[in-house]
Scaffold this active site. Structure first.
Site, PDB file in Angstrom:
ATOM      1  N   HIS A  87       3.730 -12.603   7.966  1.00  0.00           N
ATOM      2  CA  HIS A  87       2.813 -11.577   8.477  1.00  0.00           C
ATOM      3  C   HIS A  87       3.339 -10.979   9.784  1.00  0.00           C
ATOM      4  O   HIS A  87       3.616 -11.708  10.730  1.00  0.00           O
ATOM      5  CB  HIS A  87       1.458 -12.249   8.723  1.00  0.00           C
ATOM      6  CG  HIS A  87       0.331 -11.313   8.982  1.00  0.00           C
ATOM      7  ND1 HIS A  87      -0.636 -11.561   9.926  1.00  0.00           N
ATOM      8  CD2 HIS A  87      -0.007 -10.125   8.400  1.00  0.00           C
ATOM      9  CE1 HIS A  87      -1.525 -10.585   9.922  1.00  0.00           C
ATOM     10  NE2 HIS A  87      -1.171  -9.702   9.009  1.00  0.00           N
ATOM     11  N   GLU A 127       5.558  -8.711   5.882  1.00  0.00           N
ATOM     12  CA  GLU A 127       4.522  -7.670   5.961  1.00  0.00           C
ATOM     13  C   GLU A 127       4.607  -7.061   7.346  1.00  0.00           C
ATOM     14  O   GLU A 127       4.896  -7.761   8.333  1.00  0.00           O
ATOM     15  CB  GLU A 127       3.140  -8.309   5.748  1.00  0.00           C
ATOM     16  CG  GLU A 127       1.993  -7.323   5.674  1.00  0.00           C
ATOM     17  CD  GLU A 127       1.330  -6.993   7.008  1.00  0.00           C
ATOM     18  OE1 GLU A 127       0.442  -6.138   7.032  1.00  0.00           O
ATOM     19  OE2 GLU A 127       1.708  -7.577   8.057  1.00  0.00           O
ATOM     20  N   ASP A 153       3.029  -3.301   9.773  1.00  0.00           N
ATOM     21  CA  ASP A 153       2.067  -2.188   9.819  1.00  0.00           C
ATOM     22  C   ASP A 153       2.759  -0.916  10.291  1.00  0.00           C
ATOM     23  O   ASP A 153       3.401  -0.915  11.340  1.00  0.00           O
ATOM     24  CB  ASP A 153       0.938  -2.539  10.796  1.00  0.00           C
ATOM     25  CG  ASP A 153       0.330  -3.897  10.489  1.00  0.00           C
ATOM     26  OD1 ASP A 153      -0.354  -4.019   9.466  1.00  0.00           O
ATOM     27  OD2 ASP A 153       0.576  -4.839  11.271  1.00  0.00           O
ATOM     28  N   HIS A 155       0.297  -2.351  14.895  1.00  0.00           N
ATOM     29  CA  HIS A 155      -0.932  -2.720  14.188  1.00  0.00           C
ATOM     30  C   HIS A 155      -2.132  -1.928  14.684  1.00  0.00           C
ATOM     31  O   HIS A 155      -2.869  -1.322  13.906  1.00  0.00           O
ATOM     32  CB  HIS A 155      -1.190  -4.228  14.339  1.00  0.00           C
ATOM     33  CG  HIS A 155      -2.438  -4.669  13.671  1.00  0.00           C
ATOM     34  ND1 HIS A 155      -3.690  -4.597  14.275  1.00  0.00           N
ATOM     35  CD2 HIS A 155      -2.669  -5.165  12.427  1.00  0.00           C
ATOM     36  CE1 HIS A 155      -4.606  -5.029  13.443  1.00  0.00           C
ATOM     37  NE2 HIS A 155      -4.018  -5.394  12.308  1.00  0.00           N
ATOM     38  N   GLU A 202       2.566  -2.087   5.180  1.00  0.00           N
ATOM     39  CA  GLU A 202       1.143  -1.720   5.176  1.00  0.00           C
ATOM     40  C   GLU A 202       0.996  -0.373   5.874  1.00  0.00           C
ATOM     41  O   GLU A 202       1.270  -0.252   7.076  1.00  0.00           O
ATOM     42  CB  GLU A 202       0.287  -2.775   5.875  1.00  0.00           C
ATOM     43  CG  GLU A 202      -1.184  -2.378   5.785  1.00  0.00           C
ATOM     44  CD  GLU A 202      -2.121  -3.179   6.678  1.00  0.00           C
ATOM     45  OE1 GLU A 202      -1.783  -4.291   7.105  1.00  0.00           O
ATOM     46  OE2 GLU A 202      -3.211  -2.633   6.948  1.00  0.00           O
TER      47      GLU A 202
HETATM   48  O1  G3P Z   1      -1.423  -6.482   4.976  1.00  0.00           O
HETATM   49  C1  G3P Z   1      -2.179  -7.643   5.129  1.00  0.00           C
HETATM   50  C2  G3P Z   1      -2.830  -7.734   6.488  1.00  0.00           C
HETATM   51  O2  G3P Z   1      -1.874  -7.458   7.473  1.00  0.00           O
HETATM   52  C3  G3P Z   1      -3.984  -6.796   6.640  1.00  0.00           C
HETATM   53  O3  G3P Z   1      -4.686  -6.962   7.843  1.00  0.00           O
HETATM   54  O4  G3P Z   1      -5.246  -6.363  10.148  1.00  0.00           O
HETATM   55  O5  G3P Z   1      -3.447  -8.003   9.728  1.00  0.00           O
HETATM   56  O6  G3P Z   1      -3.080  -5.605   9.230  1.00  0.00           O
HETATM   57  P1  G3P Z   1      -4.084  -6.716   9.288  1.00  0.00           P
HETATM   58 MG    MG Z   2      -1.111  -5.660   8.322  1.00  0.00          MG
END
Ligand code: G3P
Ligand code: MG
Length: 270
Positions: free
Chosen positions: A19, A46, A48, A61, A121
């Site tokens: 993440h 993953e 953002d 993010h 994402e």
């Molecule tokens: O993509 C999964 C997760 O990252 C979604 O929530 O807020 O951590 O971007 P967030």
């Molecule tokens: Mg995310």
């Protein structure tokens, strides 16, 4: 559908995903984080993506710069030239002072050089869903044109996914769900998605089976607890996004689903 998240031609992704690069162990969404996640054996990340004021996709993010950089205010109001001069590492610790924000093209070069995969994402700034979906998809198609495994695009934003689909229909997509909805699989199909990425608190065996029956893979975020991870693997989960790149390192190195390894071990033991 291959059980237990095994990669196949339509789904080439590993089941362990780090993440934001390396969870909380390095400044999220920076190159330092991807480096650390890779050192812990992760092959997929993953992160953002949003747009600068002049339309450059970069990793961040939050809507605002304040938590994870030395800048202030809404990130989307600044051009990339100004964003590129911010420090996105000092907030995490002195060891990362000076770590810059990461543009999508730089991420693409670094990951492809190491054969690493990514779940991008699409995280639009407020009101920027369609433009972000379209521009990110266009950049991804160009930047990963030579890659065998394309980035998996995901978003909570239906508008962003729809725009990404219209711009580059061949790129794989997944619908993010913070809350399960009864029409989850229909919604994913209507967006041409291959997968659902669901908040781990919302998942159980029945919902995973329902998605599988609809021909969708099921991924989850953010699982940092080994016993929750085991439960979800045994429920048929296909992919798990974690902050704990240190904790889940051994499984990540094997690149395999622990539930399947368990079954294989049982078979060997007889
Ligand atoms: O993509 C999964 C997760 O990252 C979604 O929530 O807020 O951590 O971007 P967030
Ligand atoms: Mg995310």
């Amino acid at each position: 559908m291959t059980p237990f998240g095994s990669p196949d031609a339509n789904w080439p992704y590993p089941c362990w995903i780090a993440h934001r690069g390396a969870g909380k162990l390095a400044p999220e969404n920076t190159l330092a984080a991807f480096r650390l996640g890779a050192e812990h054996g992760f092959a997929m990340f993953e992160c953002d993506v949003k747009l600068s004021a002049d339309g450059e996709p970069f990793l961040l993010h939050d809507t605002e710069l304040d938590r994870t950089t030395n800048g202030q205010g809404v990130a989307a109001l600044l051009k990339w030239d100004a964003l590129s001069r911010l420090d996105a590492g000092s907030w995490h610790g002195r060891a990362y002072a000076g770590e810059p924000l990461l543009r999508l093209d730089a991420l693409s070069r670094s990951l492809q050089a190491l054969g690493l995969m990514v779940n991008l994402e699409i995280k639009p700034s407020t009101g920027d869903d369609v433009r972000t979906g379209r521009i990110v998809a266009q950049h991804v198609a160009r930047l990963w044109a030579q890659a065998h495994v394309k980035p998996l695009l995901s978003s909570f934003s239906v508008e962003a996914l729809q725009a990404a689909r219209e711009a580059q229909p061949e790129l794989p997509r997944a619908l993010l769900l913070d809350k399960w909805v009864s029409d989850a699989t229909d919604l994913a199909h209507s967006l041409g998605c291959l997968a659902l990425v669901v908040n781990q608190t919302q998942l159980d065996e029945q919902r995973i089976a329902q998605a599988h029956e609809a021909g969708l893979r099921v991924l989850t975020y953010t699982v940092n607890d080994p016993s929750r991870a085991s439960t979800l693997w045994l429920s048929g989960l296909d992919g798990l996004i974690t902050d704990r790149v240190d904790l889940f390192e051994p499984q990540a190195r094997l690149g395999a689903n622990p539930a399947r390894l368990m079954f294989e071990a049982e078979e060997l033991i007889g």
